[in-house]
Every structure is written in structure tokens, then in C-alpha cells.
Motif scaffolding. Structure first.
Motif, PDB file in Angstrom:
ATOM      1  N   GLU A   1       0.851  -1.188   0.000  1.00 35.97           N
ATOM      2  CA  GLU A   1       0.000   0.000   0.000  1.00 35.97           C
ATOM      3  C   GLU A   1       0.887   1.239   0.000  1.00 35.97           C
ATOM      4  O   GLU A   1       1.502   1.581   1.002  1.00 35.97           O
ATOM      5  N   LEU A   2       0.965   1.894  -1.156  1.00 33.80           N
ATOM      6  CA  LEU A   2       1.831   3.063  -1.309  1.00 33.80           C
ATOM      7  C   LEU A   2       1.273   4.298  -0.614  1.00 33.80           C
ATOM      8  O   LEU A   2       2.016   5.245  -0.341  1.00 33.80           O
ATOM      9  N   GLY A   3      -0.025   4.310  -0.311  1.00 35.76           N
ATOM     10  CA  GLY A   3      -0.645   5.461   0.356  1.00 35.76           C
ATOM     11  C   GLY A   3      -0.406   5.492   1.852  1.00 35.76           C
ATOM     12  O   GLY A   3      -0.795   6.452   2.513  1.00 35.76           O
ATOM     13  N   LEU A   4       0.209   4.462   2.402  1.00 36.28           N
ATOM     14  CA  LEU A   4       0.488   4.402   3.833  1.00 36.28           C
ATOM     15  C   LEU A   4       1.988   4.276   4.058  1.00 36.28           C
ATOM     16  O   LEU A   4       2.707   3.752   3.211  1.00 36.28           O
ATOM     17  N   ASP A   5       2.445   4.750   5.211  1.00 37.12           N
ATOM     18  CA  ASP A   5       3.861   4.638   5.556  1.00 37.12           C
ATOM     19  C   ASP A   5       3.997   4.281   7.034  1.00 37.12           C
ATOM     20  O   ASP A   5       3.010   4.104   7.739  1.00 37.12           O
ATOM     21  N   ALA A   6       5.234   4.170   7.489  1.00 35.44           N
ATOM     22  CA  ALA A   6       5.496   3.779   8.872  1.00 35.44           C
ATOM     23  C   ALA A   6       4.926   4.798   9.861  1.00 35.44           C
ATOM     24  O   ALA A   6       4.477   4.427  10.949  1.00 35.44           O
ATOM     25  N   ALA A   7       4.921   6.071   9.502  1.00 36.50           N
ATOM     26  CA  ALA A   7       4.357   7.086  10.394  1.00 36.50           C
ATOM     27  C   ALA A   7       2.861   6.849  10.601  1.00 36.50           C
ATOM     28  O   ALA A   7       2.353   6.954  11.720  1.00 36.50           O
ATOM     29  N   TRP A   8       2.137   6.527   9.531  1.00 38.72           N
ATOM     30  CA  TRP A   8       0.707   6.204   9.654  1.00 38.72           C
ATOM     31  C   TRP A   8       0.535   4.980  10.553  1.00 38.72           C
ATOM     32  O   TRP A   8      -0.310   4.971  11.443  1.00 38.72           O
ATOM     33  N   TYR A   9       1.352   3.960  10.319  1.00 39.23           N
ATOM     34  CA  TYR A   9       1.255   2.741  11.127  1.00 39.23           C
ATOM     35  C   TYR A   9       1.481   3.053  12.603  1.00 39.23           C
ATOM     36  O   TYR A   9       0.735   2.605  13.468  1.00 39.23           O
ATOM     37  N   ASN A  10       2.505   3.834  12.899  1.00 34.74           N
ATOM     38  CA  ASN A  10       2.817   4.159  14.286  1.00 34.74           C
ATOM     39  C   ASN A  10       1.710   4.965  14.951  1.00 34.74           C
ATOM     40  O   ASN A  10       1.454   4.798  16.144  1.00 34.74           O
ATOM     41  N   ARG A  11       1.019   5.833  14.194  1.00 35.67           N
ATOM     42  CA  ARG A  11      -0.078   6.612  14.754  1.00 35.67           C
ATOM     43  C   ARG A  11      -1.290   5.740  15.083  1.00 35.67           C
ATOM     44  O   ARG A  11      -2.044   6.036  15.997  1.00 35.67           O
ATOM     45  N   HIS A  12      -1.505   4.686  14.306  1.00 35.83           N
ATOM     46  CA  HIS A  12      -2.720   3.889  14.452  1.00 35.83           C
ATOM     47  C   HIS A  12      -2.539   2.584  15.215  1.00 35.83           C
ATOM     48  O   HIS A  12      -3.517   1.936  15.563  1.00 35.83           O
ATOM     49  N   SER A  13      -1.326   2.184  15.463  1.00 37.08           N
ATOM     50  CA  SER A  13      -1.100   0.920  16.173  1.00 37.08           C
ATOM     51  C   SER A  13      -0.855   1.192  17.648  1.00 37.08           C
ATOM     52  O   SER A  13      -0.398   2.255  18.034  1.00 37.08           O
ATOM     53  N   GLY A  14      -1.171   0.213  18.442  1.00 33.99           N
ATOM     54  CA  GLY A  14      -0.861   0.296  19.861  1.00 33.99           C
ATOM     55  C   GLY A  14       0.516  -0.278  20.105  1.00 33.99           C
ATOM     56  O   GLY A  14       1.243  -0.621  19.174  1.00 33.99           O
ATOM     57  N   PRO A  15       0.878  -0.413  21.360  1.00 35.45           N
ATOM     58  CA  PRO A  15       2.182  -1.012  21.655  1.00 35.45           C
ATOM     59  C   PRO A  15       2.195  -2.485  21.274  1.00 35.45           C
ATOM     60  O   PRO A  15       1.164  -3.159  21.307  1.00 35.45           O
ATOM     61  N   ALA A  16       3.343  -2.970  20.892  1.00 36.08           N
ATOM     62  CA  ALA A  16       3.480  -4.391  20.547  1.00 36.08           C
ATOM     63  C   ALA A  16       3.277  -5.214  21.814  1.00 36.08           C
ATOM     64  O   ALA A  16       3.880  -4.934  22.849  1.00 36.08           O
ATOM     65  N   ASP A  17       2.412  -6.220  21.734  1.00 33.31           N
ATOM     66  CA  ASP A  17       2.129  -7.021  22.918  1.00 33.31           C
ATOM     67  C   ASP A  17       2.564  -8.474  22.780  1.00 33.31           C
ATOM     68  O   ASP A  17       2.530  -9.216  23.754  1.00 33.31           O
ATOM     69  N   HIS A  18       2.949  -8.896  21.592  1.00 29.70           N
ATOM     70  CA  HIS A  18       3.443 -10.252  21.377  1.00 29.70           C
ATOM     71  C   HIS A  18       4.577 -10.216  20.360  1.00 29.70           C
ATOM     72  O   HIS A  18       4.592  -9.376  19.473  1.00 29.70           O
ATOM     73  N   TRP A  19       5.501 -11.158  20.497  1.00 29.30           N
ATOM     74  CA  TRP A  19       6.600 -11.307  19.546  1.00 29.30           C
ATOM     75  C   TRP A  19       6.508 -12.709  18.980  1.00 29.30           C
ATOM     76  O   TRP A  19       6.362 -13.677  19.721  1.00 29.30           O
ATOM     77  N   HIS A  20       6.575 -12.824  17.666  1.00 26.87           N
ATOM     78  CA  HIS A  20       6.418 -14.112  17.004  1.00 26.87           C
ATOM     79  C   HIS A  20       7.640 -14.405  16.150  1.00 26.87           C
ATOM     80  O   HIS A  20       8.136 -13.516  15.449  1.00 26.87           O
ATOM     81  N   PRO A  21       8.112 -15.658  16.165  1.00 31.14           N
ATOM     82  CA  PRO A  21       9.315 -15.985  15.394  1.00 31.14           C
ATOM     83  C   PRO A  21       9.075 -16.018  13.887  1.00 31.14           C
ATOM     84  O   PRO A  21      10.002 -15.832  13.114  1.00 31.14           O
ATOM     85  N   THR A  22       7.834 -16.239  13.461  1.00 31.97           N
ATOM     86  CA  THR A  22       7.542 -16.291  12.028  1.00 31.97           C
ATOM     87  C   THR A  22       6.283 -15.499  11.709  1.00 31.97           C
ATOM     88  O   THR A  22       5.455 -15.241  12.592  1.00 31.97           O
TER      89      THR A  22
END
Length: 121
Positions: free
Chosen positions: A90-111
Motif C-alpha cells: 500500500e503506497l498510500g500508507l507509511d510507517a508514520a501512519w502505522y505508528n499513529r494507528h497501532s498500539g504497543p506491541a504485545d506479542h513477539w512471534h518468530p515467524t
């Protein structure tokens, strides 16, 4: 005047004071979250329709427009994945948009597959 029956504390060495000053604000390694460069990317669910620049995004292969998994990769690119498993950048979105809309990471997955399974995809 000291309190009666108070334990006598050993005098701290200069090395103890230096180590405390240097490392007092660091969490122990087992409590530290990986940095952005340590992981391949982040993901979050996006259940409602995704509107970018006034247009509802649809999967180019199957036409669905909700229940996305939004992936933000290490190179700051953003990808959308529908329930059918189609993935598109999705070229209309970037990491800044993701960071504004996501909460803190609550799980880490190996794959990626483990992360998708955790999100119900």
C-alpha cells in the motif's frame, strides 16, 4: 542519632556508585523489547474498511475491503493482507501512519505465520 536495632549498611564502593549511575535506568535484558531493526516487521489487525485519500481500499485479487492485517516492514513499507491470504503493498500508507494507528506491541512471534495465527488469519 541512629534508629535502635537498625541494620548497619556496608559502605558503597566507588565502582558500585558508577555502575548504578550508568545502568539504573536500563531494564534487565529479559524485559527489553527488540528494537525496530531486530525484527522483520510489525503487524496489526484492521477490521473496519480502510479509507485512504477518500477511497475504500479493496483487495486487488478478491475484492474484500475489511478484515485486513496491516504489516509494517523494517524498510518502512506498509503491506495489506486480506483474509484470503492476498498481500499487496500500500503506497498510500507509511510507517508514520502505522505508528499513529497501532498500539504497543504485545506479542513477539518468530515467524509471519505464527503472527497471523495469533491474529486469527
Amino acid at each position: 542519632m541512629p534508629w535502635p536495632d537498625a541494620p548497619v549498611l556496608a559502605a558503597a564502593t566507588a565502582q558500585d556508585a558508577t555502575e548504578t549511575a550508568l545502568y539504573s535506568d536500563f531494564l534487565p535484558p529479559e524485559f527489553r523489547a527488540p528494537s525496530r531493526q531486530d525484527v522483520a516487521g510489525f503487524m496489526m489487525p484492521w477490521d473496519q474498511p480502510l479509507v485512504i485519500d477518500g477511497e475504500v481500499r479493496e483487495c486487488p485479487e478478491c475484492g474484500v475491503y475489511r478484515n485486513w492485517v496491516v504489516l509494517c516492514m523494517r524498510d518502512d513499507s506498509v503491506w495489506l493482507r486480506c483474509r484470503a491470504g492476498h498481500t499487496t503493498r500500500e503506497l498510500g500508507l507509511d510507517a508514520a501512519w502505522y505508528n499513529r494507528h497501532s498500539g504497543p506491541a504485545d506479542h513477539w512471534h518468530p515467524t509471519l505465520e505464527d503472527g497471523l495465527r495469533h491474529l486469527g488469519h
